[in-house]
Design an enzyme around this catalytic site. Structure first.
Site, PDB file in Angstrom:
ATOM      1  N   GLY A  79      36.630  33.666  47.026  1.00 44.56           N
ATOM      2  CA  GLY A  79      36.700  35.092  46.712  1.00 44.56           C
ATOM      3  C   GLY A  79      35.949  35.351  45.427  1.00 44.56           C
ATOM      4  O   GLY A  79      36.541  35.737  44.422  1.00 44.56           O
ATOM      5  N   HIS A  80      34.633  35.115  45.450  1.00 43.09           N
ATOM      6  CA  HIS A  80      33.820  35.240  44.241  1.00 43.09           C
ATOM      7  C   HIS A  80      33.359  36.690  44.093  1.00 43.09           C
ATOM      8  O   HIS A  80      32.524  37.170  44.847  1.00 43.09           O
ATOM      9  CB  HIS A  80      32.630  34.283  44.301  1.00 43.09           C
ATOM     10  CG  HIS A  80      33.045  32.840  44.297  1.00 43.09           C
ATOM     11  ND1 HIS A  80      32.163  31.800  44.451  1.00 43.09           N
ATOM     12  CD2 HIS A  80      34.272  32.267  44.154  1.00 43.09           C
ATOM     13  CE1 HIS A  80      32.819  30.649  44.392  1.00 43.09           C
ATOM     14  NE2 HIS A  80      34.103  30.918  44.221  1.00 43.09           N
ATOM     15  N   ASP A 132      40.270  31.772  40.896  1.00 39.64           N
ATOM     16  CA  ASP A 132      40.198  33.153  40.389  1.00 39.64           C
ATOM     17  C   ASP A 132      39.817  33.212  38.915  1.00 39.64           C
ATOM     18  O   ASP A 132      40.174  34.166  38.218  1.00 39.64           O
ATOM     19  CB  ASP A 132      41.531  33.886  40.603  1.00 39.64           C
ATOM     20  CG  ASP A 132      42.068  33.734  42.014  1.00 39.64           C
ATOM     21  OD1 ASP A 132      41.323  34.062  42.947  1.00 39.64           O
ATOM     22  OD2 ASP A 132      43.213  33.282  42.173  1.00 39.64           O
ATOM     23  N   ARG A 144      48.982  37.678  42.243  1.00 43.48           N
ATOM     24  CA  ARG A 144      48.886  36.327  41.697  1.00 43.48           C
ATOM     25  C   ARG A 144      50.035  36.068  40.741  1.00 43.48           C
ATOM     26  O   ARG A 144      50.497  36.974  40.039  1.00 43.48           O
ATOM     27  CB  ARG A 144      47.556  36.155  40.961  1.00 43.48           C
ATOM     28  CG  ARG A 144      46.338  36.254  41.851  1.00 43.48           C
ATOM     29  CD  ARG A 144      45.047  36.205  41.054  1.00 43.48           C
ATOM     30  NE  ARG A 144      43.887  36.418  41.918  1.00 43.48           N
ATOM     31  CZ  ARG A 144      42.808  37.093  41.579  1.00 43.48           C
ATOM     32  NH1 ARG A 144      42.712  37.615  40.376  1.00 43.48           N
ATOM     33  NH2 ARG A 144      41.811  37.230  42.432  1.00 43.48           N
ATOM     34  N   GLY A 178      36.802  33.565  37.657  1.00 38.24           N
ATOM     35  CA  GLY A 178      35.611  34.363  37.396  1.00 38.24           C
ATOM     36  C   GLY A 178      34.328  33.583  37.622  1.00 38.24           C
ATOM     37  O   GLY A 178      33.298  33.880  37.019  1.00 38.24           O
ATOM     38  N   LYS A 179      34.374  32.594  38.511  1.00 40.04           N
ATOM     39  CA  LYS A 179      33.206  31.756  38.765  1.00 40.04           C
ATOM     40  C   LYS A 179      32.044  32.552  39.324  1.00 40.04           C
ATOM     41  O   LYS A 179      30.892  32.367  38.920  1.00 40.04           O
ATOM     42  CB  LYS A 179      33.576  30.633  39.736  1.00 40.04           C
ATOM     43  CG  LYS A 179      34.632  29.680  39.214  1.00 40.04           C
ATOM     44  CD  LYS A 179      34.927  28.570  40.203  1.00 40.04           C
ATOM     45  CE  LYS A 179      35.576  29.058  41.487  1.00 40.04           C
ATOM     46  NZ  LYS A 179      36.932  29.617  41.277  1.00 40.04           N
ATOM     47  N   THR A 187      43.066  38.186  49.941  1.00 39.71           N
ATOM     48  CA  THR A 187      44.357  38.497  50.556  1.00 39.71           C
ATOM     49  C   THR A 187      45.065  39.689  49.925  1.00 39.71           C
ATOM     50  O   THR A 187      45.988  40.243  50.517  1.00 39.71           O
ATOM     51  CB  THR A 187      45.291  37.282  50.445  1.00 39.71           C
ATOM     52  OG1 THR A 187      45.528  37.024  49.041  1.00 39.71           O
ATOM     53  CG2 THR A 187      44.653  36.054  51.075  1.00 39.71           C
ATOM     54  N   ASN A 217      37.258  30.951  52.453  1.00 36.73           N
ATOM     55  CA  ASN A 217      38.466  31.178  51.659  1.00 36.73           C
ATOM     56  C   ASN A 217      38.145  31.379  50.186  1.00 36.73           C
ATOM     57  O   ASN A 217      39.042  31.481  49.360  1.00 36.73           O
ATOM     58  CB  ASN A 217      39.443  30.012  51.818  1.00 36.73           C
ATOM     59  CG  ASN A 217      38.806  28.653  51.550  1.00 36.73           C
ATOM     60  OD1 ASN A 217      37.590  28.516  51.480  1.00 36.73           O
ATOM     61  ND2 ASN A 217      39.625  27.630  51.420  1.00 36.73           N
ATOM     62  N   THR A 273      43.964  23.110  48.305  1.00 39.64           N
ATOM     63  CA  THR A 273      43.034  23.449  49.371  1.00 39.64           C
ATOM     64  C   THR A 273      42.684  22.177  50.137  1.00 39.64           C
ATOM     65  O   THR A 273      43.259  21.112  49.900  1.00 39.64           O
ATOM     66  CB  THR A 273      41.789  24.146  48.792  1.00 39.64           C
ATOM     67  OG1 THR A 273      41.033  24.732  49.857  1.00 39.64           O
ATOM     68  CG2 THR A 273      40.921  23.194  47.987  1.00 39.64           C
ATOM     69  N   GLY A 329      39.607  37.258  28.126  1.00 38.81           N
ATOM     70  CA  GLY A 329      40.244  37.365  26.815  1.00 38.81           C
ATOM     71  C   GLY A 329      40.567  38.798  26.462  1.00 38.81           C
ATOM     72  O   GLY A 329      41.498  39.077  25.694  1.00 38.81           O
ATOM     73  N   GLN A 353      37.243  27.590  45.101  1.00 35.20           N
ATOM     74  CA  GLN A 353      38.598  27.260  44.661  1.00 35.20           C
ATOM     75  C   GLN A 353      38.538  26.652  43.244  1.00 35.20           C
ATOM     76  O   GLN A 353      37.766  27.137  42.443  1.00 35.20           O
ATOM     77  CB  GLN A 353      39.314  26.351  45.662  1.00 35.20           C
ATOM     78  CG  GLN A 353      39.631  27.019  46.998  1.00 35.20           C
ATOM     79  CD  GLN A 353      38.440  27.038  47.923  1.00 35.20           C
ATOM     80  OE1 GLN A 353      37.804  26.028  48.157  1.00 35.20           O
ATOM     81  NE2 GLN A 353      38.121  28.191  48.454  1.00 35.20           N
TER      82      GLN A 353
END
Length: 427
Positions: free
Chosen positions: A40-41, A13, A306, A15-16, A302, A38, A240, A333, A225
């Site tokens: 979530g980009h 998570d 987090r 920010g890829k 999901t 699985n 994972t 930031g 991931q």
């Protein structure tokens, strides 16, 4: 020409997807090398938030070829749904001409999510906190050599072999008292999605990618991931089921390490993770809830809240080291804005000994993070266009991180939209 690699440096998570989307116009080919549906980009496209689960993040660029590599496990039903949703958003994407699937990638069979759910919910097994998409059973059966691959869908014996496997697994699930749809419904939906897969090129993607490199094409390997969830080097067992690190790009795509160029590593300015497992700098109570809400820290797939905490430099240094990161991208930031001070976990104290790097052989209760208090920053980041406009205190924060991990920060995200990124290199 070299293959660049992008990986997450925390527990996911980071920010890829947004960063890959930002730099995709520099690449001829974007290839997923691990994981399954699985991921979530999240990317903003035409003012809408789109979450890519299985598709590579280059799908929105008309001149970019997208590859689902051998290291990925493919759920035909989920891939069909994801593509159909994108085509509803923009029919001009023409993914049937720009998406290649590895013939050697393994299939996620329709029984696997039910096994996943059983292991996750049964008290006789560990609760890992998975997405319950059947990813682990797919990899497990791959290693057991009891699975089918994408290229097998063209075999004259495919349906016979599929029924042979599914009949046995369906009976196993019944014996485990799992709630199941009828076998006929399960197999019909799967076979319908398999026919949909046949409308896309299914090839030896390792040949395609290597030939593209030889022809001088620019290739970006996209990881799903993140490092601390790696099956070998992450916080096992709460990880994972695939190799999430830069080395996994070579095995997942069939490309020699000799061809690797830049290795981009993405990290948040703080830390989050979903599911169980060690989290030394975790916040709890009101402070955690405030950061979670301000940062929108709920799972892309999901919607689970987090876990949140301060930046963990020992874990980040560990991730940078095993990936060989050459450029660091820092996101969110802006979420830490308007604080007088921002804590940074700079070391661990374990049994009275200070440690600079994350190690796995300690229990969470034994780890006491040591914090460095950094001066906070204020202001709205949405109008920032250049590095010089960043708050001075945030610039100092970035410099501190860069010096600690010995890698330059070259990009900074200033907000959720795809254009809200600043390139620092050369400024």
């Amino acid at each position: 020409m070299s293959m660049d690699i992008l990986v997450g440096l925390q527990w996911g998570d980071e920010g890829k997807g947004k960063f890959i989307d930002y730099i995709c116009n520099q690449y001829d080919l974007v290839a997923r090398f691990n994981g399954g549906a699985n991921a979530g980009h999240s990317i903003y496209y035409k003012e809408q938030k789109v979450t890519l689960k299985l598709l590579p993040s280059g799908v929105f660029y008309p001149n970019t070829i997208n590859v689902i590599g051998t290291g990925v496990v493919v759920n035909p039903i989920q891939l069909k749904q994801e593509i159909e949703q994108l085509m509803t958003l923009d029919a001009s994407l023409a993914l049937d001409q720009r998406l290649l699937l590895s013939a050697k990638a393994h299939l996620v069979l329709p029984t696997y999510p039910y096994f996943d759910r059983f292991f996750e919910e049964n008290p006789q097994y560990r609760t890992i906190g998975t997405t319950k998409n059947g990813i682990a059973p797919a990899y497990a059966n791959k290693v057991l050599r009891q699975n089918l691959r994408v290229g097998d869908i063209y075999s004259p014996h495919f349906r016979e072999e599929l029924h042979f496997i599914l009949h046995r697994q369906y009976k196993e699930l019944q014996d485990l008292h799992c709630a199941l749809p009828s076998y006929e419904m399960m197999i019909a939906a799967f076979l319908d999605a398999v026919e949909f897969l046949k409308t896309f090129p299914i090839v030896d993607t390792e040949l395609y990618v290597n030939q593209a490199l030889k022809a001088g094409k620019k290739v970006l390997a996209e990881g799903a991931q993140a490092t601390m969830l790696d099956i070998d080097y992450g916080t096992y067992p709460y990880v994972t089921s695939s190799s999430t690190i830069a080395g996994g790009a070579c095995t997942g795509l069939g490309v020699s390490p000799l061809h690797v160029g830049e290795i981009f590593g993405v990290t948040k300015a703080y830390t989050t993770r979903v599911g169980e497992g060690v989290f030394p700098t975790e916040l709890t109570g009101t402070a955690a809830e405030e950061l979670r809400v301000k940062g929108g820290e709920f799972g892309s797939n999901t919607k689970r809240p987090r876990r949140v905490g301060w930046l963990d430099l020992p874990a980040l240094k560990y991730a940078v080291m095993i990936n060989g990161v050459t450029q660091l991208i820092v996101t969110k930031g802006d979420i830490l804005s308007d604080r007088e001070e921002v804590p940074v976990g700079v070391q661990y104290e374990v049994e009275g000994i200070q440690q600079d790097y994350f190690t796995m052989h300690h229990q969470e209760q034994e780890i006491r993070p040591i914090y460095q208090m950094m001066k906070g920053w204020t202001g709205d980041f949405s109008s920032i266009q250049t590095a010089s406009q960043l708050p001075v205190a945030y610039q100092a924060y970035l410099n501190y991180i860069a010096q600690a991990v010995e890698v330059p920060v070259t990009y900074v995200s200033t907000g959720p939209k795809r254009e809200e990124i600043i390139h620092l290199k050369g400024e």
